[in-house]
Design an enzyme around this catalytic site. Structure first.
Site, PDB file in Angstrom:
ATOM      1  N   TYR A 104       0.788  -1.444  -0.196  1.00 43.61           N
ATOM      2  CA  TYR A 104      -0.035  -0.080  -0.042  1.00 43.61           C
ATOM      3  C   TYR A 104       0.725   1.193  -0.001  1.00 43.61           C
ATOM      4  O   TYR A 104       0.345   2.300  -0.236  1.00 43.61           O
ATOM      5  CB  TYR A 104      -1.238   0.063   1.167  1.00 43.61           C
ATOM      6  CG  TYR A 104      -2.077  -1.114   1.040  1.00 43.61           C
ATOM      7  CD1 TYR A 104      -2.372  -1.635  -0.119  1.00 43.61           C
ATOM      8  CD2 TYR A 104      -2.641  -1.439   2.295  1.00 43.61           C
ATOM      9  CE1 TYR A 104      -3.237  -2.621   0.088  1.00 43.61           C
ATOM     10  CE2 TYR A 104      -3.732  -2.540   2.255  1.00 43.61           C
ATOM     11  CZ  TYR A 104      -3.844  -3.192   1.067  1.00 43.61           C
ATOM     12  OH  TYR A 104      -4.705  -4.100   1.202  1.00 43.61           O
ATOM     13  N   LYS A 122       3.508 -15.436   1.450  1.00 44.91           N
ATOM     14  CA  LYS A 122       3.412 -16.184  -0.026  1.00 44.91           C
ATOM     15  C   LYS A 122       4.899 -16.478  -0.431  1.00 44.91           C
ATOM     16  O   LYS A 122       5.372 -15.868  -1.512  1.00 44.91           O
ATOM     17  CB  LYS A 122       2.708 -15.495  -0.928  1.00 44.91           C
ATOM     18  CG  LYS A 122       1.103 -15.416  -0.718  1.00 44.91           C
ATOM     19  CD  LYS A 122       0.637 -16.814  -1.145  1.00 44.91           C
ATOM     20  CE  LYS A 122       0.344 -17.180  -2.579  1.00 44.91           C
ATOM     21  NZ  LYS A 122      -0.215 -18.396  -2.853  1.00 44.91           N
ATOM     22  N   ASP A 165     -10.362  -9.339   8.003  1.00 36.98           N
ATOM     23  CA  ASP A 165     -11.888  -9.325   7.414  1.00 36.98           C
ATOM     24  C   ASP A 165     -12.544 -10.478   7.486  1.00 36.98           C
ATOM     25  O   ASP A 165     -13.718 -10.738   7.722  1.00 36.98           O
ATOM     26  CB  ASP A 165     -12.014  -8.668   5.982  1.00 36.98           C
ATOM     27  CG  ASP A 165     -12.080  -7.238   6.422  1.00 36.98           C
ATOM     28  OD1 ASP A 165     -11.872  -6.454   7.309  1.00 36.98           O
ATOM     29  OD2 ASP A 165     -12.633  -6.428   5.101  1.00 36.98           O
TER      30      ASP A 165
END
Ligand code: NAD
Length: 367
Positions: free
Chosen positions: A141, A192, A253
């Site tokens: 981000y 990952k 979330d």
């Protein structure tokens, strides 16, 4: 010595729920010698209307000198067309940046009486108590280069960069290990590494830190896609999950919905700690300003009150007060009282104010 708290109610139901948090703080001042000095200021659209900016310099100064910032919510259709740099969310981003709040903690706890609010089966969710620790100020981000490039002939390229350095990984992993030591002593680190170099680095740095400083804590590594799947399949296998900004955004979330209701979810964003006490810290409910129910007096104040419980735990080192408040909330839910968002057949529906009245009576009954 007094504890300085800044309340920034913000917009919409933020104002309604934070008024109730203030009543709970007063209870702890009057009954459990919290000695909190509370100040209020504006943030988000409300601040824009008054100051022309999503957070004023005075409010920033107050935030920096406070032991904890309690934040409501920002945003709403009224400010949809405000210039980008002054949009309501800019106030929250400025607080995160200037207070260097790099660790986002989101607990997902299933209160026994709300088991049926989850979309998952009772046996999967009953007794759930996990925390996701998300890195908040780095990663994709914020990484450079970023942008949208015009390649001509109607073809464009969008670029974002996932980038982490050792110190960023180490400081967030330390928060996770320290937290696990006070809980069930297990950290799951998620990335990952199979397809991303930044994931490989994350994995190596967490492993190294574990070996050097936290070998008494159980550590497991789990690829982020598998972690998403395991959260839904068997969430009770986790204790503390630590992950980067992007995966944390998604995994928290997923974890949030395990418990069924947005109105019940607290969060903390923490900066540097001094012996486990966080003085750069912001506590907020996970939900937004809910314009659809604003002014109706039906918003659930429990996510914000639970966020204050986190402040008692992490900024004021008052674990027994945090537990007391959580127990009071659990007792209220056990008695069948519900705001509309968590109501089930047969429960008594109460207003925002009635819900916190009930929490305060439960606190009185417990002491
Ligand atoms: P929202 O969380 O505000 O609402 C989603 C749904 O959940 C709505 O139906 C709402 O009524 C309900 N809900 C949320 N909190 C509740 C509570 N405490 N009690 C009862 N019901 C509750 O999300 P949204 O509708 O996507 O966004 C509304 C505004 O909030 C937007 O402007 C958005 O940008 C902003 N927002 C702010 C934050 C923040 O301040 N951190 C977070 C999310 C969204």
């Amino acid at each position: 010595m007094s504890n300085k708290i800044l309340i920034l109610p913000g917009d919409g139901i933020g104002q309604e729920v934070m008024a109730e948090v203030n009543r709970v703080i007063k209870w702890f001042n009057e009954n459990n010698s919290l000695a909190a000095e509370v100040e209020f200021d504006y943030v988000g659209g409300t601040s824009y209307d008054i100051n022309g900016t999503a957070i004023s310099e005075d409010a920033m100064k107050l935030a920096k000198s406070s032991d904890a910032v309690l934040f409501g919510a920002v945003g709403g259709p009224k400010w949809d067309n405000v210039e980008y740099e002054n949009r309501p969310e800019a106030g929250l981003l400025r607080l995160r940046k200037d207070l260097e709040l790099f660790a986002n903690l989101r607990p997902a706890i299933c209160f026994p009486s709300l088991v049926d609010a989850s979309a998952l089966k009772r046996e999967i969710i009953e007794g759930l108590d996990i925390v996701i620790v998300r890195e908040l100020t780095g990663g994709i981000y914020f990484g450079e280069p970023r942008g949208i490039e015009d390649l001509g002939s109607g073809n464009r390229r969008g670029v974002n960069t996932q980038v982490y350095e050792t110190w960023e990984i180490v400081r967030i992993a330390e928060v996770a290990f320290e937290l696990a030591k006070k809980r069930n002593n297990k950290v799951t680190s998620s990335e990952k590494r199979n397809v991303m170099e930044s994931g490989l680095l994350w994995n190596e740095e967490v492993t190294k830190l574990h070996k050097e400083k936290y070998s008494e804590v159980e550590l497991e590594h789990m690829l982020a896609d598998n972690c998403g799947m395991q959260l839904v399949r068997c969430p009770k296998q986790f204790d503390v999950i630590v992950t980067d900004n992007l995966f944390g955004d998604m995994l928290s979330d997923v974890a949030a919905m395990l418990t069924g209701s947005l109105g019940m979810l607290p969060s903390a964003s923490l900066g540097k700690s001094n012996n486990g006490i966080f003085k750069n810290a912001l506590y907020e409910p996970v939900h937004g300003s809910a314009p659809d129910i604003e002014g109706k007096g039906i918003a659930n104040p429990l996510a914000s009150i639970l966020s204050f419980a986190m402040a008692l735990r992490y900024s004021f080192s008052r674990e027994s007060d945090a537990l007391l408040l959580e127990k009071a909330i659990s007792n209220v839910l056990e008695s069948g009282l519900r705001t509309k968002d968590i109501s089930t057949k047969g429960s008594s529906i109460v207003s925002t104010v009635e819900m916190s009245d009930a929490v305060i009576s439960a606190l009185n009954n417990l002491t």
